[in-house]
Structures are given as structure tokens and as C-alpha cells.
Design a protein around this motif. Structure first.
Motif, PDB file in Angstrom:
ATOM      1  N   PRO A 172     -50.954  10.819 -32.855  1.00  0.00           N
ATOM      2  CA  PRO A 172     -50.518  10.907 -33.945  1.00  0.00           C
ATOM      3  C   PRO A 172     -48.613  11.489 -33.775  1.00  0.00           C
ATOM      4  O   PRO A 172     -48.300  12.551 -33.865  1.00  0.00           O
ATOM      5  CB  PRO A 172     -51.415  11.866 -35.113  1.00  0.00           C
ATOM      6  N   ARG A 173     -48.075  10.864 -35.161  1.00  0.00           N
ATOM      7  CA  ARG A 173     -46.789  12.057 -34.911  1.00  0.00           C
ATOM      8  C   ARG A 173     -46.393  12.978 -35.195  1.00  0.00           C
ATOM      9  O   ARG A 173     -46.445  14.303 -35.109  1.00  0.00           O
ATOM     10  CB  ARG A 173     -45.384  10.462 -35.272  1.00  0.00           C
ATOM     11  N   SER A 174     -48.016  13.254 -36.408  1.00  0.00           N
ATOM     12  CA  SER A 174     -47.686  14.898 -37.055  1.00  0.00           C
ATOM     13  C   SER A 174     -48.244  15.871 -35.264  1.00  0.00           C
ATOM     14  O   SER A 174     -47.962  17.383 -35.759  1.00  0.00           O
ATOM     15  CB  SER A 174     -48.289  15.062 -38.104  1.00  0.00           C
ATOM     16  N   ALA A 179     -42.377  17.288 -33.482  1.00  0.00           N
ATOM     17  CA  ALA A 179     -43.218  17.688 -34.995  1.00  0.00           C
ATOM     18  C   ALA A 179     -43.611  19.276 -34.660  1.00  0.00           C
ATOM     19  O   ALA A 179     -43.357  20.407 -35.384  1.00  0.00           O
ATOM     20  CB  ALA A 179     -43.971  16.685 -35.382  1.00  0.00           C
ATOM     21  N   ILE A 180     -43.813  19.859 -34.270  1.00  0.00           N
ATOM     22  CA  ILE A 180     -44.612  20.823 -33.738  1.00  0.00           C
ATOM     23  C   ILE A 180     -43.529  21.245 -33.516  1.00  0.00           C
ATOM     24  O   ILE A 180     -43.148  22.879 -34.021  1.00  0.00           O
ATOM     25  CB  ILE A 180     -45.497  21.182 -32.662  1.00  0.00           C
ATOM     26  N   ALA A 181     -42.027  21.518 -32.805  1.00  0.00           N
ATOM     27  CA  ALA A 181     -41.214  22.000 -32.787  1.00  0.00           C
ATOM     28  C   ALA A 181     -40.123  22.413 -33.697  1.00  0.00           C
ATOM     29  O   ALA A 181     -39.723  23.421 -33.893  1.00  0.00           O
ATOM     30  CB  ALA A 181     -40.027  21.363 -31.106  1.00  0.00           C
ATOM     31  N   LYS A 182     -40.394  21.086 -34.477  1.00  0.00           N
ATOM     32  CA  LYS A 182     -39.693  21.101 -35.887  1.00  0.00           C
ATOM     33  C   LYS A 182     -40.227  21.831 -36.839  1.00  0.00           C
ATOM     34  O   LYS A 182     -40.016  22.756 -37.835  1.00  0.00           O
ATOM     35  CB  LYS A 182     -39.707  19.769 -36.101  1.00  0.00           C
ATOM     36  N   ALA A 183     -41.227  22.353 -36.740  1.00  0.00           N
ATOM     37  CA  ALA A 183     -42.623  23.215 -38.132  1.00  0.00           C
ATOM     38  C   ALA A 183     -42.303  24.875 -37.344  1.00  0.00           C
ATOM     39  O   ALA A 183     -42.109  25.214 -38.404  1.00  0.00           O
ATOM     40  CB  ALA A 183     -44.270  22.560 -38.028  1.00  0.00           C
ATOM     41  N   GLN A 184     -42.093  24.850 -35.957  1.00  0.00           N
ATOM     42  CA  GLN A 184     -41.444  26.262 -35.508  1.00  0.00           C
ATOM     43  C   GLN A 184     -40.203  26.512 -35.399  1.00  0.00           C
ATOM     44  O   GLN A 184     -39.577  27.575 -35.445  1.00  0.00           O
ATOM     45  CB  GLN A 184     -42.378  26.468 -34.278  1.00  0.00           C
ATOM     46  N   GLY A 185     -39.200  25.645 -35.817  1.00  0.00           N
ATOM     47  CA  GLY A 185     -38.567  25.440 -36.053  1.00  0.00           C
ATOM     48  C   GLY A 185     -37.615  25.911 -33.984  1.00  0.00           C
ATOM     49  O   GLY A 185     -36.323  27.060 -34.719  1.00  0.00           O
ATOM     50  N   ILE A 186     -37.853  25.470 -33.722  1.00  0.00           N
ATOM     51  CA  ILE A 186     -37.352  26.102 -32.276  1.00  0.00           C
ATOM     52  C   ILE A 186     -36.569  24.277 -31.712  1.00  0.00           C
ATOM     53  O   ILE A 186     -37.151  23.436 -32.054  1.00  0.00           O
ATOM     54  CB  ILE A 186     -37.702  26.496 -32.016  1.00  0.00           C
ATOM     55  N   SER A 187     -36.424  23.809 -30.666  1.00  0.00           N
ATOM     56  CA  SER A 187     -35.566  23.395 -30.067  1.00  0.00           C
ATOM     57  C   SER A 187     -36.847  23.029 -29.057  1.00  0.00           C
ATOM     58  O   SER A 187     -38.107  22.624 -28.813  1.00  0.00           O
ATOM     59  CB  SER A 187     -34.344  23.638 -29.483  1.00  0.00           C
ATOM     60  N   LEU A 188     -36.440  21.132 -29.044  1.00  0.00           N
ATOM     61  CA  LEU A 188     -37.665  20.571 -28.078  1.00  0.00           C
ATOM     62  C   LEU A 188     -38.204  21.451 -26.712  1.00  0.00           C
ATOM     63  O   LEU A 188     -39.100  21.060 -26.138  1.00  0.00           O
ATOM     64  CB  LEU A 188     -37.700  19.065 -28.162  1.00  0.00           C
ATOM     65  N   SER A 189     -36.670  21.215 -26.324  1.00  0.00           N
ATOM     66  CA  SER A 189     -36.193  22.115 -24.610  1.00  0.00           C
ATOM     67  C   SER A 189     -36.917  23.532 -24.463  1.00  0.00           C
ATOM     68  O   SER A 189     -37.720  23.277 -24.141  1.00  0.00           O
ATOM     69  CB  SER A 189     -35.250  21.760 -24.289  1.00  0.00           C
ATOM     70  N   THR A 190     -36.498  24.014 -25.872  1.00  0.00           N
ATOM     71  CA  THR A 190     -37.468  25.418 -26.005  1.00  0.00           C
ATOM     72  C   THR A 190     -38.628  25.515 -26.067  1.00  0.00           C
ATOM     73  O   THR A 190     -39.923  26.457 -25.510  1.00  0.00           O
ATOM     74  CB  THR A 190     -36.718  26.006 -26.967  1.00  0.00           C
TER      75      THR A 190
END
Length: 360
Positions: A172-174, A179-190
Motif C-alpha cells: 500500500p502507498r500509505s 509516505a513514511i518520509a512525508k509523515a516524519q517531515g524528512i526527505s526520502l534520501s534521509t
């Protein structure tokens, strides 16, 4: 009039059950058009509200909603006039024929454009619940704007696609990394870097499988191999030393001269009266070299007899070239270049060399 309405309803039910719009009909279906879709939805509204044909005085409203599409489907002329009157006789039997004919003549004369979805919803007083129950697409709702309907269509489409991906076994996209990086407020690379560090830490903390089977994951670390903290000496990095660049009478370019004052060399003791030359290397069986001329060297390019005396003294004392250079106060490359005649020695280095040769 009641018998006419009943007969009309029976005809509508028969057409709905056995007409071309039935999905079980195996004949060739007509191409889709907005006019056929809108006319079919108007008929669906009439049938839903009245149980068949319209038996109230709302016929003029339905005729106004369907008239532009009837004209576009049947065109002009007497044949189109008769088809529109026939449609009104089936679906609007209670509407007087004179009123229907007058509305058709007026439509032929002015050619009205089709109504917008929201305008038609206000004309028919269509609400969201009824619109959803009838699965209408070209008629809007008075309690829902076009933007709200578009957002609802987008949401339903997203839910459908998510259910489709779930049936296919996709993640699932959630629960995706984005989605996890967006929920934590960080970038995908981080997020990826943190997951990689966590995996490396977990692999480092994993117990050594001595009595159990070796896990293949232990043989293939998830991170690139690197030096541990115990392999490097703590402290600041070594600073680069300043190099000396002098002429032929000075040190070799790029060499580091050690601070040894002239006359303070500390060599090992030498045999008295000179050295015996080895015939295997120099082609002479019994050749003795006196140190008298060698001790007169005061710097600059090294004479061949001085270089030979240095090599013989080095061999007699069993010293390496690096050890000889340390006793003289110069570097090994500087001594090697001086022995080859490429560069000279300074006066201080030459004095140390003479002292090293003369030491007994």
C-alpha cells in the motif's frame, strides 16, 4: 387519460426490458454521444420519479431538458418533428399535444443549446442522493458543486486503484517509504540513509553464531566495508613539512635536511688505513683506497673516489644507505642522488660525511 398513461407505462417497461439499451441485447450498439447519454438519463429520472411515464404537470420541465438533445439526434424536418412528438407521447402522455407541438416549433426556430449540468440540476431539482442512486453522469446536483463532484470522483478512483493494487499483492502507498518520509517531515534520501544505518547497527549487534547455523546475511553486510575506530590513531592529522629547493651545491630538490650541525656525525668505528675493495664488484683483487683525497671533499658534486669510499665504508660497517644518510644528516634520496652525481651536498653535509669517513 388514465388508460393512456397505463398503456404508456407498459410500453416504457417493455422498451426498458427488451430495448437496445439492455445489456443482454446482442445486436450492434450505437456509438456513444452526450446527446444519447443525456436523453437516457432524463428518461431514467422520469421513470424513477413517476414509476414510468410522467403523469403530472411536470412534462414541460422534462421536455425542456430533453428538447436540445432530441433536435441534435433527429435533426430538422418533418421526420424529426414526428419523432419528437412520438417521444413526448411515450414519456409525457399527460402533456397536451398542442403544447408539445408549440415547444417543438419554438425549438426549430431558436435551436436552444444543451443545458449545463448544474443548470439542469436546478431545473430538475436533483439532489446528491438521488443522483448517486440513479448513477447519473451528465446531470449535476443542487447540493454539490462541480469541484466537489470532481474531488469525489478522484477519491473513488484512488480507492479503486488502491484496492486493485492490494488484490495484486502490492505494498500500500500509505506504507511506502515516500509516505513514511512525508509523515516524519524528512526527505526520502534521509529516510533511506537512516534505514541503512539501522540495518548496519542491527548486523553489528547480531550475536556470533558459534553453535548455530551461520546466517547468509552475516556473510554479506548491508553496508560497504570500512575501517573501525580501533584501526586509526586518534588525534589531528599530520601537518606537511616545508620542503627545501636549492642549487646543485645544496640538498636534493624535495629532500628534507635533518638539523645535524657540521662535525657532529656519530658513525661506527672503521678499520685503520682504509678499506679493501671487493674484486667481485669493482674488478680488482687487491686494491687499497686511501682516505686522504676523500677527506678533502668540501661540498658540491661528489668526486668518483669519494663516492666509492662511501660505498666501501657502508659495506664494511654493514650499514644501510638510510642509516648512512641519518648519520650524515640528510635524507636517503639526497645521499643516493649525490652518489650518482646528480646533485651535490652542502658544506655542512660534506663536513659530516668527511667526519663519518675519518672516524676510526
Amino acid at each position: 387519460m388514465a388508460a393512456r398513461v397505463a398503456a404508456t407505462r407498459q410500453a416504457v417497461e417493455h422498451e426498458k426490458k427488451h430495448g437496445q439499451g439492455n445489456r443482454r441485447h446482442k445486436g450492434k450498439r450505437q456509438a456513444w454521444s452526450i446527446d444519447r447519454q443525456r436523453l437516457a438519463e432524463v428518461q431514467k429520472v422520469i421513470h424513477h420519479r413517476h414509476g414510468g411515464a410522467c403523469d403530472t404537470d411536470d412534462g414541460a420541465t422534462y421536455l425542456r431538458a430533453a428538447m436540445p438533445h432530441l433536435l441534435r439526434l433527429h435533426g430538422g424536418g418533418d421526420e424529426a418533428h414526428d419523432k419528437i412528438l412520438g417521444w413526448a407521447a411515450v414519456w409525457l402522455p399527460t402533456m397536451p399535444q398542442a403544447d408539445v407541438a408549440a415547444a417543438v416549433e419554438n425549438a426549430f426556430r431558436h435551436d436552444p443549446p444543451p443545458l449545463k449540468a448544474d443548470t439542469l440540476a436546478e431545473l430538475l431539482n436533483m439532489h446528491r442522493d438521488e443522483r448517486t442512486a440513479l448513477s447519473l453522469r451528465t446531470i449535476g446536483a443542487v447540493d454539490q458543486t462541480s469541484r466537489e463532484r470532481a474531488a469525489e470522483r478522484k477519491r473513488k478512483s484512488a480507492e479503486h486503484q488502491a484496492a486493485k493494487r492490494q488484490r495484486a499483492g502490492a505494498t500500500p502507498r500509505s506504507q511506502s517509504k515516500v509516505a513514511i518520509a512525508k509523515a516524519q517531515g524528512i526527505s526520502l534520501s534521509t529516510l533511506k540513509r537512516r534505514l541503512k544505518q539501522a540495518a548496519a547497527q542491527e548486523a553489528a549487534n547480531r550475536p556470533d553464531p558459534i553453535s548455530s547455523a551461520i546466517d547468509p546475511k552475516d556473510l554479506q553486510p548491508t553496508t560497504k566495508p570500512g575501517h573501525g575506530t580501533g584501526l586509526s590513531v586518534p588525534g589531528p592529522a599530520r601537518e606537511a613539512s616545508q620542503r627545501q629547493i636549492v642549487g646543485a651545491v645544496g640538498p636534493t630538490p624535495g629532500a628534507r635536511t635533518r638539523a645535524v650541525p657540521a662535525g657532529h656525525a656519530v658513525p661506527l668505528p672503521l678499520p685503520e688505513n682504509g678499506f679493501q675493495e671487493n674484486g667481485d664488484f669493482f674488478g680488482s683483487d687487491d686494491a687499497w683506497i686511501s682516505l686522504g683525497s676523500a677527506l678533502d671533499y668540501a661540498g658540491g658534486l661528489m668526486p668518483p673516489e669519494v663516492a666509492r669510499a662511501v660505498r666501501l665504508a657502508q659495506r664494511a660497517r654493514s650499514m644501510t644507505q638510510d642509516a648512512v644518510a641519518r648519520h650524515i644528516g640528510i635524507s636517503r634520496p639526497q645521499l643516493a642522488n649525490a652518489l650518482q652525481g646528480r646533485f651535490g651536498l652542502s658544506r655542512s653535509a660534506a663536513a659530516n660525511l668527511c667526519a663519518w669517513l675519518a672516524a676510526a
